[in-house]
Scaffold this motif. Structure first.
Motif, PDB file in Angstrom:
ATOM      1  N   GLN A 149       0.830  -1.201   0.000  1.00 59.21           N
ATOM      2  CA  GLN A 149       0.000   0.000   0.000  1.00 59.21           C
ATOM      3  C   GLN A 149       0.867   1.255   0.000  1.00 59.21           C
ATOM      4  N   GLN A 153       2.279   1.734  -3.451  1.00 63.96           N
ATOM      5  CA  GLN A 153       1.276   2.269  -4.372  1.00 63.96           C
ATOM      6  C   GLN A 153       1.075   3.766  -4.166  1.00 63.96           C
ATOM      7  N   PHE A 184       1.833   6.634  -6.923  1.00 70.13           N
ATOM      8  CA  PHE A 184       0.871   7.660  -7.375  1.00 70.13           C
ATOM      9  C   PHE A 184       1.438   9.051  -7.198  1.00 70.13           C
ATOM     10  N   SER A 242     -12.024   8.582  -1.533  1.00 68.43           N
ATOM     11  CA  SER A 242     -10.666   8.333  -2.013  1.00 68.43           C
ATOM     12  C   SER A 242     -10.348   9.166  -3.251  1.00 68.43           C
ATOM     13  N   ALA A 243     -11.331   9.386  -4.121  1.00 69.89           N
ATOM     14  CA  ALA A 243     -11.104  10.229  -5.299  1.00 69.89           C
ATOM     15  C   ALA A 243     -10.833  11.675  -4.888  1.00 69.89           C
ATOM     16  N   LYS A 279      -7.309  11.860  -3.647  1.00 65.75           N
ATOM     17  CA  LYS A 279      -6.348  11.598  -4.716  1.00 65.75           C
ATOM     18  C   LYS A 279      -6.156  12.797  -5.630  1.00 65.75           C
ATOM     19  N   GLY A 308     -13.110   8.399 -17.617  1.00 64.90           N
ATOM     20  CA  GLY A 308     -13.597   7.564 -16.522  1.00 64.90           C
ATOM     21  C   GLY A 308     -14.573   8.271 -15.615  1.00 64.90           C
ATOM     22  N   ASP A 362     -14.285   8.830  -9.709  1.00 68.91           N
ATOM     23  CA  ASP A 362     -13.859   7.916  -8.662  1.00 68.91           C
ATOM     24  C   ASP A 362     -12.348   7.758  -8.731  1.00 68.91           C
ATOM     25  N   GLN A 363     -11.802   6.883  -7.882  1.00 69.72           N
ATOM     26  CA  GLN A 363     -10.354   6.751  -7.801  1.00 69.72           C
ATOM     27  C   GLN A 363      -9.746   6.131  -9.055  1.00 69.72           C
ATOM     28  N   ASN A 364     -10.567   5.480  -9.888  1.00 73.28           N
ATOM     29  CA  ASN A 364     -10.067   4.886 -11.125  1.00 73.28           C
ATOM     30  C   ASN A 364     -10.154   5.844 -12.312  1.00 73.28           C
ATOM     31  N   SER A 365     -10.706   7.014 -12.111  1.00 72.86           N
ATOM     32  CA  SER A 365     -10.768   7.998 -13.183  1.00 72.86           C
ATOM     33  C   SER A 365      -9.366   8.488 -13.527  1.00 72.86           C
ATOM     34  N   GLN A 366      -9.227   9.014 -14.727  1.00 69.02           N
ATOM     35  CA  GLN A 366      -7.937   9.502 -15.194  1.00 69.02           C
ATOM     36  C   GLN A 366      -8.049  10.972 -15.557  1.00 69.02           C
TER      37      GLN A 366
END
Length: 730
Positions: free
Chosen positions: A280, A283, A287, A361-362, A365, A380, A405-409
């Motif tokens: 973790q 990661q 980031f 989380s987004a 981030k 995303g 969300d956290q997977n967006s770019q």
């Protein structure tokens, strides 16, 4: 069948040179219908016309057509947004409305010919206004059908309908010869840079549909198609080899991940927990290192994007835009008592504005990565119909909710000159006094004074916040106060003499004086290249430093009475007024004063030989006597009774309230009446507040005096100076 390059620009230039708006203009332009256009007109006119926006691959403009029974055009009008985009050849049009410099105007297309119907837009056309601001350049434009790959279009479909000619008068039968072959739809989308050739079957069908040609032309076309087919086969082989190498690499990475997973299972429980914590941490470090790299390598991101007006719940694709507002990150608690964090942003492209949200989380981030004023490509994002549509419409946003969300770019790119800093609707400060309280306004102003950033305790909260009070003015020579709270108070230095643009400030009113303050929609911009900023800067160079005196409308008493009747309908309504009137009478009977606490000045109760203040919980031997007078004032339109407090009453009566009580106790009525009537029939300027109150179960509007100013020759001269100033500046 190429689009006519710069056709929109040529049409605008032709329209600017036209003296007679009824004149028919002949032309020969190939354009594409790209979207619906709904003008503000009567229903009868809309029933007679079809309204669209047409494009030359680079820019687009408003175009109106006479209604036609052709089902393709009728269906276009009933579809919003469009899903089919016809190519048309325009041969004549007429100007509708006087052209405006730097912008387009609607045209009425009189004669045109439909060529083909596409399922994609050629290029990425921008509004003509943005096209002009970008120096008549559009890096994502396309002049022909062969340029669709440059514009990111990889899927073209054509209908089997033959080209039809539709005219203002009688339809014409025209034959299109030497039409270029058009790429057919492929099952696999090609890689950018690989051209698609027409298949043999499609070519044969097209040959059968086209008018007869000479044998030589047919042989030349056949040879050209064969050559394109050979080139396509060679490029496809190269593409397949690259794809195979990529698949092999993916398989190798997958095998390595499986081995890592097997090793991870063998770790003991305690060691497994430590391993997860280390992973973790790695990661997070990865980031944190990734964000700066995206900013350093932001020149050429390999991501296709679409205009904001095309993004909707059924088309959730990447889009590009400038961040015009970044809110503070805030904490929240759900109904299930779960804590989280969130913040919002506003993004604008060449034409539209959207509002987006980040949660949990987004939010953690992306909040520190996104910077107001910079351009990004977003992908995303989850798009849903807006829950609070009315609020979005107030700030001019598209009617959708965008959630990351956290997977967006989000990738930062170079600045795009065609995208504005924001959408502004500036007003002059001298018009603020005429606007409604609570309305939202945009202003561009010069800083005159600053209170500095100060902390204060928020009401009903344990937290402290910051604020700054700015005195500002503009070229209307009017000064006003702007109060900024929270992070906006510290966003800029706000130095005296600097020019700032404020977006979405809210109008407040206190004691009849209006001011501006920020709200959650407010954003602040500092840009020397903005047109309004340049105009204000040029004016400031010749400004002599003299501002107009604060404007406060003096009402007639009859106007005050009519306006205060609204208070009977709204118990919370409070009306502030300035009146110029004579003091007619001070009521000398009833209550003229009251016994108050010497500490808090509130009314006390009598207890035998002492007085008790319930507010301070104190017992006093002697109270303080304070005036509470009822006076009648009048002007040429009418008269009203007003309530006058101790501070204002001392301006009308020379003796304090305790001496007036002494005269009353001693029975000196003559001296008492002389004191009360000393200011009778003198003229004053009264500041009043009117509000509905209830006393003994009776409701009535009470007019209370907030301040009293004697009228002098200097005051009259100041009013005359104001009249002269505004007459010169009308």
């Amino acid at each position: 069948m190429n689009l006519t390059f710069e056709a929109v620009r040529k049409i605008v230039q032709q329209g600017q040179n036209v003296t007679d708006l009824k004149q028919k203009i002949d032309c020969n332009y190939t354009l594409q219908i790209v979207e619906n256009y709904f003008p503000q007109s009567s229903k009868e006119k809309l029933d007679q016309l079809l309204c669209f926006r047409v494009s030359d691959g680079y820019a687009k403009m408003k175009a109106l057509f006479f209604r036609t029974p052709n089902p393709d055009f009728v269906q276009l009008r009933e579809t919003d947004p469009l899903v089919k985009y016809p190519l048309i050849k325009v041969t004549s049009f007429r100007i509708l409305g006087r052209p405006v410099e730097g912008d387009d105007f609607p045209i009425l297309i009189l004669e045109f010919e439909r060529l083909q119907i596409l399922e994609k837009i050629i290029g990425q056309p921008m509004s003509f206004k943005s096209y002009v601001a970008n120096g008549y350049q559009n890096p994502n434009g396309a002049t022909s059908l062969d340029d669709y790959e440059f514009a990111g279009i990889d899927d073209l479909l054509f209908s089997n309908h033959k080209s039809q000619s539709i005219g203002y008068n009688q339809p014409k039968n025209t034959i299109q010869q030497n039409i270029q072959e058009i790429p057919n739809k492929q099952e696999d989308k090609p890689k950018q840079g690989i051209k698609i050739s027409l298949s043999k079957t499609k070519f044969q069908k097209q040959q059968q549909a086209d008018p007869p040609q000479t044998e030589l032309v047919q042989q030349q076309q056949k040879a050209q198609v064969q050559k394109q087919s050979y080139d396509q086969m060679a490029q496809n082989q190269q593409f397949q080899q690259i794809q195979q190498n990529k698949n092999n690499q993916d398989q190798l990475n997958q095998q390595q991940n499986q081995k890592k997973q097997q090793l991870r299972v063998q770790i003991q429980p305690q060691q497994q927990q430590q391993q997860q914590q280390q992973q973790q941490q790695q990661q997070n470090n990865q980031f944190n290192n990734k964000i700066p790299n995206q900013r350093n390598n932001k020149n050429n991101p390999q991501i296709d994007f679409f205009p904001l007006y095309q993004i909707n719940p059924s088309f959730q694709q990447p889009f590009r835009g400038r961040v015009v507002k970044v809110n503070e990150i805030k904490s929240y608690t759900t109904k299930n008592q779960k804590d989280g964090k969130m913040f919002g942003i506003q993004v604008i492209d060449e034409e539209n504005l959207v509002s987006a949200m980040f949660f949990d989380s987004a939010a953690e981030k992306f909040h520190d990565y996104i910077v107001q004023g910079r351009c990004y490509i977003f992908s995303g994002v989850l798009v849903k119909p807006a829950k609070n549509l009315e609020q979005l419409q107030k700030i001019g946003c598209l009617p959708f909710d965008y959630t990351f969300d956290q997977n967006s770019q989000i990738i930062e790119i170079d600045d795009v000159p065609g995208i504005p800093l924001n959408t502004f609707n500036f007003v002059k400060l001298n018009s603020i006094s005429q606007q409604k309280v609570g309305s939202i306004q945009d202003v561009v102003v010069v800083i005159k004074s600053s209170s500095g950033v100060k902390e204060f305790q928020q009401k009903n909260k344990d937290e402290k916040s910051t604020r700054i009070q700015l005195g500002v003015y503009d070229d209307s020579l009017q000064e006003i106060e702007i109060t900024l709270y929270g992070h906006l108070a510290q966003q800029y230095p706000y130095q005296v003499g600097e020019i700032y643009m404020f977006k979405s400030l809210k109008i407040n009113e206190y004691q009849g004086r209006k001011s501006l303050q920020n709200n959650y929609q407010t954003s602040i911009h500092f840009d020397k290249n903005q047109k309004e900023v340049k105009e204000l800067q040029n004016w400031l160079q010749n400004f002599d430093g003299k501002l107009a005196e604060p404007v406060s409308k003096i009402k007639l008493i009859s106007e005050l009475i009519n306006e205060s009747n609204k208070c009977e309908l709204d118990q919370n309504l409070k009306i502030y007024s300035d009146v110029r009137a004579q003091l007619v009478l001070v009521k000398n009977s009833g209550t003229l004063y009251y016994q108050s606490c010497t500490n808090c000045l509130k009314k006390v109760t009598t207890e035998l030989d002492s007085y008790f203040c319930s507010s301070c919980n104190l017992t006093l031997k002697e109270p303080k006597y304070r005036y509470i007078l009822n006076c009648k004032i009048a002007d040429s339109s009418g008269n009203i009774w007003v309530s006058v407090g101790d501070q204002q009453a001392n301006q009308l009566i020379d003796i304090p309230a305790n001496l007036l009580k002494q005269l009353t106790d001693e029975g000196k009525e003559k001296e008492k009446n002389e004191a009360l009537s000393k200011s009778a029939y003198k003229e004053f300027r009264f500041k009043l507040t009117s509000k509905l109150e209830e006393f003994n179960d009776v409701k009535r509007v009470k007019h209370a005096v907030q301040s009293i100013t004697p009228i002098s020759n200097a005051d009259t001269q100041a009013i005359l100076n104001q009249i002269e100033f505004y007459m010169k500046n009308i």
